[in-house]
Structure formats: C-alpha cells, structure tokens
Design a protein around this motif. Sequence first.
Motif, PDB file in Angstrom:
ATOM      1  N   GLY A  13      -2.484   2.805  11.598  1.00  0.00           N
ATOM      2  CA  GLY A  13      -1.874   4.123  11.459  1.00  0.00           C
ATOM      3  C   GLY A  13      -0.582   4.008  10.674  1.00  0.00           C
ATOM      4  N   CYS A  14      -0.415   4.885   9.682  1.00  0.00           N
ATOM      5  CA  CYS A  14       0.705   4.764   8.744  1.00  0.00           C
ATOM      6  C   CYS A  14       1.477   6.078   8.614  1.00  0.00           C
ATOM      7  N   THR A  15       2.518   6.030   7.820  1.00  0.00           N
ATOM      8  CA  THR A  15       3.281   7.233   7.526  1.00  0.00           C
ATOM      9  C   THR A  15       2.429   8.187   6.685  1.00  0.00           C
ATOM     10  N   ASN A  16       2.856   9.428   6.621  1.00  0.00           N
ATOM     11  CA  ASN A  16       2.196  10.472   5.825  1.00  0.00           C
ATOM     12  C   ASN A  16       0.767  10.752   6.274  1.00  0.00           C
ATOM     13  N   GLY A  17       0.428  10.481   7.540  1.00  0.00           N
ATOM     14  CA  GLY A  17      -0.903  10.778   8.062  1.00  0.00           C
ATOM     15  C   GLY A  17      -2.010   9.920   7.504  1.00  0.00           C
ATOM     16  N   ILE A  18      -1.672   8.772   6.963  1.00  0.00           N
ATOM     17  CA  ILE A  18      -2.659   7.899   6.327  1.00  0.00           C
ATOM     18  C   ILE A  18      -3.161   6.859   7.329  1.00  0.00           C
ATOM     19  N   ILE A  19      -4.461   6.590   7.268  1.00  0.00           N
ATOM     20  CA  ILE A  19      -5.076   5.528   8.059  1.00  0.00           C
ATOM     21  C   ILE A  19      -5.637   4.491   7.090  1.00  0.00           C
ATOM     22  N   LEU A  20      -5.411   3.228   7.414  1.00  0.00           N
ATOM     23  CA  LEU A  20      -6.044   2.143   6.678  1.00  0.00           C
ATOM     24  C   LEU A  20      -7.184   1.616   7.533  1.00  0.00           C
ATOM     25  N   ASP A  58       1.805  14.641   9.700  1.00  0.00           N
ATOM     26  CA  ASP A  58       2.985  13.881  10.101  1.00  0.00           C
ATOM     27  C   ASP A  58       2.748  12.383  10.000  1.00  0.00           C
ATOM     28  N   ASN A  59       3.803  11.621  10.257  1.00  0.00           N
ATOM     29  CA  ASN A  59       3.700  10.165  10.314  1.00  0.00           C
ATOM     30  C   ASN A  59       2.952   9.760  11.573  1.00  0.00           C
ATOM     31  N   ILE A  60       1.985   8.886  11.431  1.00  0.00           N
ATOM     32  CA  ILE A  60       1.247   8.366  12.586  1.00  0.00           C
ATOM     33  C   ILE A  60       2.118   7.298  13.233  1.00  0.00           C
ATOM     34  N   THR A  61       2.429   7.488  14.515  1.00  0.00           N
ATOM     35  CA  THR A  61       3.252   6.513  15.231  1.00  0.00           C
ATOM     36  C   THR A  61       2.426   5.668  16.196  1.00  0.00           C
ATOM     37  N   ILE A  69       0.842  -1.193   0.000  1.00  0.00           N
ATOM     38  CA  ILE A  69       0.000   0.000   0.000  1.00  0.00           C
ATOM     39  C   ILE A  69       0.877   1.242   0.000  1.00  0.00           C
ATOM     40  N   SER A  70       2.158   1.084   0.234  1.00  0.00           N
ATOM     41  CA  SER A  70       3.186   2.124   0.241  1.00  0.00           C
ATOM     42  C   SER A  70       3.481   2.688   1.617  1.00  0.00           C
ATOM     43  N   PRO A  71       2.508   3.235   2.359  1.00  0.00           N
ATOM     44  CA  PRO A  71       2.920   3.820   3.637  1.00  0.00           C
ATOM     45  C   PRO A  71       3.267   2.721   4.639  1.00  0.00           C
ATOM     46  N   ALA A  72       4.302   2.973   5.427  1.00  0.00           N
ATOM     47  CA  ALA A  72       4.673   2.023   6.478  1.00  0.00           C
ATOM     48  C   ALA A  72       3.550   1.944   7.502  1.00  0.00           C
ATOM     49  N   VAL A  73       3.258   0.747   7.976  1.00  0.00           N
ATOM     50  CA  VAL A  73       2.232   0.524   8.990  1.00  0.00           C
ATOM     51  C   VAL A  73       2.919   0.593  10.349  1.00  0.00           C
ATOM     52  N   ASN A  74       2.577   1.608  11.152  1.00  0.00           N
ATOM     53  CA  ASN A  74       3.261   1.829  12.423  1.00  0.00           C
ATOM     54  C   ASN A  74       2.504   1.320  13.644  1.00  0.00           C
ATOM     55  N   ASP A  75       1.188   1.196  13.572  1.00  0.00           N
ATOM     56  CA  ASP A  75       0.410   0.721  14.713  1.00  0.00           C
ATOM     57  C   ASP A  75      -0.950   0.250  14.210  1.00  0.00           C
ATOM     58  N   ILE A  76      -1.592  -0.620  14.988  1.00  0.00           N
ATOM     59  CA  ILE A  76      -2.898  -1.167  14.633  1.00  0.00           C
ATOM     60  C   ILE A  76      -3.812  -1.055  15.849  1.00  0.00           C
ATOM     61  N   ALA A  77      -5.055  -0.626  15.629  1.00  0.00           N
ATOM     62  CA  ALA A  77      -6.058  -0.517  16.693  1.00  0.00           C
ATOM     63  C   ALA A  77      -7.370  -1.099  16.168  1.00  0.00           C
ATOM     64  N   PHE A  78      -8.293  -1.393  17.085  1.00  0.00           N
ATOM     65  CA  PHE A  78      -9.553  -1.971  16.640  1.00  0.00           C
ATOM     66  C   PHE A  78     -10.692  -1.572  17.561  1.00  0.00           C
ATOM     67  N   LYS A  79     -11.899  -1.513  16.965  1.00  0.00           N
ATOM     68  CA  LYS A  79     -13.129  -1.324  17.737  1.00  0.00           C
ATOM     69  C   LYS A  79     -13.665  -2.678  18.164  1.00  0.00           C
ATOM     70  N   ASP A  80     -13.689  -3.596  17.225  1.00  0.00           N
ATOM     71  CA  ASP A  80     -14.120  -4.973  17.458  1.00  0.00           C
ATOM     72  C   ASP A  80     -13.421  -5.825  16.407  1.00  0.00           C
ATOM     73  N   ALA A  81     -13.771  -7.083  16.317  1.00  0.00           N
ATOM     74  CA  ALA A  81     -13.085  -7.972  15.379  1.00  0.00           C
ATOM     75  C   ALA A  81     -13.314  -7.594  13.922  1.00  0.00           C
ATOM     76  N   ASN A  82     -14.327  -6.793  13.630  1.00  0.00           N
ATOM     77  CA  ASN A  82     -14.590  -6.386  12.250  1.00  0.00           C
ATOM     78  C   ASN A  82     -13.951  -5.055  11.886  1.00  0.00           C
ATOM     79  N   LEU A  83     -14.066  -4.046  12.754  1.00  0.00           N
ATOM     80  CA  LEU A  83     -13.593  -2.692  12.453  1.00  0.00           C
ATOM     81  C   LEU A  83     -12.192  -2.476  13.021  1.00  0.00           C
ATOM     82  N   ILE A  84     -11.216  -2.413  12.107  1.00  0.00           N
ATOM     83  CA  ILE A  84      -9.807  -2.341  12.476  1.00  0.00           C
ATOM     84  C   ILE A  84      -9.164  -1.166  11.736  1.00  0.00           C
ATOM     85  N   PHE A  85      -8.229  -0.490  12.411  1.00  0.00           N
ATOM     86  CA  PHE A  85      -7.538   0.670  11.853  1.00  0.00           C
ATOM     87  C   PHE A  85      -6.034   0.448  11.923  1.00  0.00           C
TER      88      PHE A  85
END
Length: 181
Positions: A103-110, A128-131, A85-101
């Motif tokens: 945080g990546c470089t360049n302020g991008i969220i997946l 900025d980069n999301i850490t 996807i190009s941006p580095a994946v720096n951290d992962i968070a979730f609401k539940d098993a379905n909704l997951i986020f």
Amino acid sequence: SGVFESFNGQILVAGYDVYNFFSLMMLKNPGSRFSVRTARLPGNYRISAVRIINPSLYLMGTLEGFIFRSTDYGKSWVNTTAGSISPAVNDIAFKDANLIFAGCTNGIILRSTNSGLSWSEIATNIPDNITGIEFKPTDSLFIITDNAGYVASTATLSNFVQLGRSFSNSGNLYKIRFQDR
C-alpha cells in the motif's frame, strides 16, 4: 523511527536515523536477547514497512518508493523495484509467498505475483494515501487511509468500496491487522 514485524515468535525490528542509516534487530527465540545486525541496503533510505512473509522471505518498503527483499534473514537486501516507483511504500500484506501487495501514497497498490521479485502498479479509486493494507482469506484486500477504510476482492483491485463512515474525526490510522478467532 522504526517499524516492526512478528512471525511465529520471531520479531524483526528495523530502525533508522539520519546519522546511522538503519539497523535490524531480530529476536529468534522469545525470552532471549535481540540479535542486532547492520543491514546492507545499497543507499540511505527511510524504512516505512517491514514484513516477514515466511522464515526465508523478508520485505522492506521505503518512503522513497523502493521495496527490498531478503532471503537470508536480513543479512543482505536486493532492490526489487528497479528504481524508485515514486509513491512511498507504507505497508505490505500478502496472500501467500507469491502474491504480495504494498500500500502506497496516492491510493496506489503495488502487486507482486512472484514472491516480491518484481512489482506492477495498480491504480485504484482510493483518493488518499494508503497507510495500512491487509489480506483476508476471503480473497479480500482491506485498506486503511487517514480518512476511511476500504475493501475489494483481489479480482477487482481498481474498484474499492468504502467501509461505513469516514474516520476523519478519529485521528490518524496507520495500520490494519486481523486476528482469527
């Protein structure tokens, strides 16, 4: 280098180096020995984020922009980003098993709405980069960058509001976690 995650007393540690690729260490019962297993990611990746969503769903993000998913306690991994996807994946968070986020470089969220099987990119107003990224039950997503903290409702993820003052003189911030009291 290494990252770790804990879930109900189970601890998952992922480490990598330039010669041995990476391995997983898992502690299922506190007080017992770690179970070390060589992971089978298809390729040589630098692991930057590990998250145990529930006992049967693990996610790993890489600096190369891939997110891998395991449903068998880390024995096997599948790339769910279908190419970098190009941006580095720096951290992962979730609401539940379905909704997951992620945080990546360049302020991008997946964002994934199907347990990490597929991801869509969300452009944000974060410069900025999301850490670090963390979900709170108030349907809010908190973001940490090298310089500031941000918050947004999950309904308006493209428009984050900066929290208080800048962190520019406090060193590098890497992760954010909340503990409910």
